[in-house]
Design an enzyme around this catalytic site. Structure first.
Site, mmCIF file in Angstrom:
data_model
loop_
_atom_site.group_PDB
_atom_site.id
_atom_site.type_symbol
_atom_site.label_atom_id
_atom_site.label_comp_id
_atom_site.label_asym_id
_atom_site.label_seq_id
_atom_site.Cartn_x
_atom_site.Cartn_y
_atom_site.Cartn_z
ATOM 1 N N ASP A 178 -9.475 -11.829 6.867
ATOM 2 C CA ASP A 178 -10.642 -11.036 6.302
ATOM 3 C C ASP A 178 -11.816 -11.788 6.792
ATOM 4 O O ASP A 178 -12.893 -12.373 5.935
ATOM 5 C CB ASP A 178 -10.576 -11.392 4.621
ATOM 6 C CG ASP A 178 -9.117 -10.702 3.998
ATOM 7 O OD1 ASP A 178 -8.659 -9.704 4.489
ATOM 8 O OD2 ASP A 178 -8.863 -11.399 3.143
ATOM 9 N N LYS A 181 -2.381 -9.710 8.236
ATOM 10 C CA LYS A 181 -2.704 -8.551 7.341
ATOM 11 C C LYS A 181 -4.105 -8.172 7.554
ATOM 12 O O LYS A 181 -4.983 -8.867 7.674
ATOM 13 C CB LYS A 181 -2.784 -9.159 5.973
ATOM 14 C CG LYS A 181 -2.953 -7.978 4.926
ATOM 15 C CD LYS A 181 -2.809 -8.680 3.427
ATOM 16 C CE LYS A 181 -4.054 -9.339 2.785
ATOM 17 N NZ LYS A 181 -5.295 -8.508 2.415
ATOM 18 N N ASP A 196 -3.067 -3.588 4.512
ATOM 19 C CA ASP A 196 -3.367 -3.556 3.320
ATOM 20 C C ASP A 196 -4.699 -2.784 2.726
ATOM 21 O O ASP A 196 -5.730 -3.381 2.608
ATOM 22 C CB ASP A 196 -3.589 -5.094 3.080
ATOM 23 C CG ASP A 196 -4.008 -5.325 1.409
ATOM 24 O OD1 ASP A 196 -3.734 -4.451 0.453
ATOM 25 O OD2 ASP A 196 -4.626 -6.431 1.247
ATOM 26 N N LYS A 205 -4.569 -0.500 0.206
ATOM 27 C CA LYS A 205 -4.307 -0.158 -1.270
ATOM 28 C C LYS A 205 -4.761 1.385 -1.478
ATOM 29 O O LYS A 205 -5.833 1.364 -2.332
ATOM 30 C CB LYS A 205 -5.120 -1.346 -2.000
ATOM 31 C CG LYS A 205 -4.853 -2.629 -1.839
ATOM 32 C CD LYS A 205 -5.611 -3.654 -2.788
ATOM 33 C CE LYS A 205 -5.183 -4.964 -2.485
ATOM 34 N NZ LYS A 205 -5.872 -5.666 -1.605
ATOM 35 N N ASP A 209 -5.523 7.519 -4.876
ATOM 36 C CA ASP A 209 -6.392 8.599 -4.772
ATOM 37 C C ASP A 209 -5.488 9.875 -5.235
ATOM 38 O O ASP A 209 -4.395 9.381 -5.813
ATOM 39 C CB ASP A 209 -6.986 9.004 -3.379
ATOM 40 C CG ASP A 209 -8.009 10.169 -3.152
ATOM 41 O OD1 ASP A 209 -8.210 10.777 -4.042
ATOM 42 O OD2 ASP A 209 -8.969 9.859 -2.547
ATOM 43 N N ILE A 210 -5.804 11.113 -5.300
ATOM 44 C CA ILE A 210 -4.865 12.121 -5.621
ATOM 45 C C ILE A 210 -3.696 12.177 -4.656
ATOM 46 O O ILE A 210 -3.674 11.822 -3.435
ATOM 47 C CB ILE A 210 -5.771 13.491 -5.522
ATOM 48 C CG1 ILE A 210 -6.204 13.938 -4.206
ATOM 49 C CG2 ILE A 210 -6.877 13.605 -6.580
ATOM 50 C CD1 ILE A 210 -6.753 15.185 -4.288
ATOM 51 N N THR A 227 -4.664 -10.080 -7.963
ATOM 52 C CA THR A 227 -4.365 -11.616 -8.409
ATOM 53 C C THR A 227 -5.871 -12.285 -8.742
ATOM 54 O O THR A 227 -5.891 -13.341 -9.429
ATOM 55 C CB THR A 227 -3.812 -12.357 -7.267
ATOM 56 O OG1 THR A 227 -4.346 -12.063 -6.127
ATOM 57 C CG2 THR A 227 -2.344 -12.170 -7.256
ATOM 58 N N ARG A 256 -7.848 -17.497 2.881
ATOM 59 C CA ARG A 256 -8.785 -18.687 3.193
ATOM 60 C C ARG A 256 -8.161 -19.952 3.429
ATOM 61 O O ARG A 256 -8.747 -20.860 4.142
ATOM 62 C CB ARG A 256 -10.030 -18.630 2.288
ATOM 63 C CG ARG A 256 -10.885 -17.183 2.330
ATOM 64 C CD ARG A 256 -11.730 -16.724 1.207
ATOM 65 N NE ARG A 256 -10.802 -16.304 0.076
ATOM 66 C CZ ARG A 256 -11.084 -15.623 -1.114
ATOM 67 N NH1 ARG A 256 -12.538 -15.809 -1.280
ATOM 68 N NH2 ARG A 256 -10.273 -15.366 -1.833
HETATM 69 O O1 C5P Z 1 -8.204 -15.701 0.750
HETATM 70 P P1 C5P Z 1 -7.056 -15.290 -0.020
HETATM 71 O O2 C5P Z 1 -5.835 -16.045 0.114
HETATM 72 O O3 C5P Z 1 -7.566 -15.562 -1.506
HETATM 73 O O4 C5P Z 1 -6.847 -13.922 0.282
HETATM 74 C C1 C5P Z 1 -5.961 -13.011 -0.508
HETATM 75 C C2 C5P Z 1 -5.522 -12.016 0.187
HETATM 76 O O5 C5P Z 1 -4.648 -11.003 -0.338
HETATM 77 C C3 C5P Z 1 -6.718 -10.800 0.387
HETATM 78 O O6 C5P Z 1 -6.682 -10.364 1.599
HETATM 79 C C4 C5P Z 1 -6.729 -9.684 -0.732
HETATM 80 O O7 C5P Z 1 -7.304 -8.593 -0.263
HETATM 81 C C5 C5P Z 1 -5.262 -9.809 -0.935
HETATM 82 N N1 C5P Z 1 -4.617 -9.325 -2.141
HETATM 83 C C6 C5P Z 1 -4.825 -10.017 -3.331
HETATM 84 N N2 C5P Z 1 -4.624 -9.576 -4.606
HETATM 85 C C7 C5P Z 1 -3.885 -8.469 -4.516
HETATM 86 C C8 C5P Z 1 -3.546 -7.749 -3.438
HETATM 87 C C9 C5P Z 1 -3.967 -8.264 -2.220
HETATM 88 O O8 C5P Z 1 -5.595 -11.020 -3.336
HETATM 89 N N3 C5P Z 1 -3.224 -8.009 -5.738
#
Ligand code: C5P
Length: 241
Positions: free
Chosen positions: A17, A39, A66, A68, A71-72, A129, A220
């Site tokens: 990211d 990812k 990823d 996500k 949409d329709i 999450t 991160r």
């Molecule tokens: O930096 P961190 O470990 O928090 O990143 C989590 C990654 O997982 C991010 O790229 C986020 O978009 C993705 N993600 C998430 N929760 C979800 C689905 C994907 O944190 N339910």
């Protein structure tokens, strides 16, 4: 066609990211395709687009796209068809799009797979999450987190998806209901010394694997580490990869 559709037995998916390409390349140059999947999320894709998937493939990495989609059904089917054609290893949609949308997503992937040597894994995001009971309540949902995740995972299972994105805290419930082969991909992974930042439903790598997670999404904690490669190696050893 194999369900795993990959040559590595890695369990960690590193979330790239980044907004800056220099940082991104610095990190990727330290990582090895046998060590992890990569990812691509909305931050990267919005800036660097499908070309970046090609770059990672050329370097030998399997990619989890990823984006996500939510949409329709017609729109999601088209997006899934196009995304699958890029040859990614795994991709996802939001389970909150509902049953018809999930079936359309699967149809899009299956249509693309007719032109591919491997079919991407298609999984559904249950509840982010970063969300907890308070967010659920604010959005007007009456169920608790576990019930909500189970309900959304049921939609994914019934639509024939390969699995879900959930937190490691819900994996045991989902594996019990849907069986071992229904994939549970878990973000919200934090090392014991880490700050939670914007995540709420978190677990350590070792505990998440012990709980039954198939793949750990780690951003991160690894990407902002002083020595990402060494840290990833330590995480892999701690989960016996
Ligand atoms: O930096 P961190 O470990 O928090 O990143 C989590 C990654 O997982 C991010 O790229 C986020 O978009 C993705 N993600 C998430 N929760 C979800 C689905 C994907 O944190 N339910």
């Amino acid at each position: 066609m194999s369900i795993t559709n990959t040559n590595t037995n890695a369990k960690v998916i590193v979330a790239l990211d980044f907004e800056e390409k220099a940082q991104l390349h610095q990190l990727i140059s330290q990582l090895d395709p046998s060590q992890c999947y990569l990812k691509i999320g909305i931050t990267l894709f919005s800036q660097f687009g499908p070309q970046f998937i090609k770059e990672l493939h050329q370097q030998g990495f399997d990619v989890f796209l990823d984006l996500k989609f939510h949409d329709i059904p017609h729109q999601v089917q088209g997006a899934c068809f196009a995304a699958a054609l890029s040859g990614v290893w795994m991709m996802n949609v939001h389970a909150l799009g509902g049953s018809t949308m999930l079936q359309a997503a699967r149809a899009g992937v299956e249509r693309a797979a007719l032109q591919l040597s491997r079919k991407p894994l298609l999984i559904g995001v249950t509840l982010l999450t970063s969300s907890g009971p308070q967010e659920l309540q604010q959005m007007g949902f009456k169920k608790d987190v576990d019930e909500m995740v189970l309900q959304l995972a049921t939609l994914c299972y019934e639509a024939g998806l390969d699995g879900v994105v959930c937190s490691a805290k819900e994996v045991a419930i989902l594996k019990k209901r849907f069986g071992k082969t229904f994939l549970c991909v878990t973000p919200g992974i934090r090392l014991p010394e880490d700050d939670l930042q914007d995540q709420q439903r978190v677990m350590t790598p070792e505990k998440a694997i012990a709980a039954g997670s198939d793949y750990l999404v780690i951003g991160r904690s690894v990407t902002h580490a002083l020595q990402p490669k060494v840290l990833l190696q330590q995480i892999n050893e701690s989960i016996n990869v």
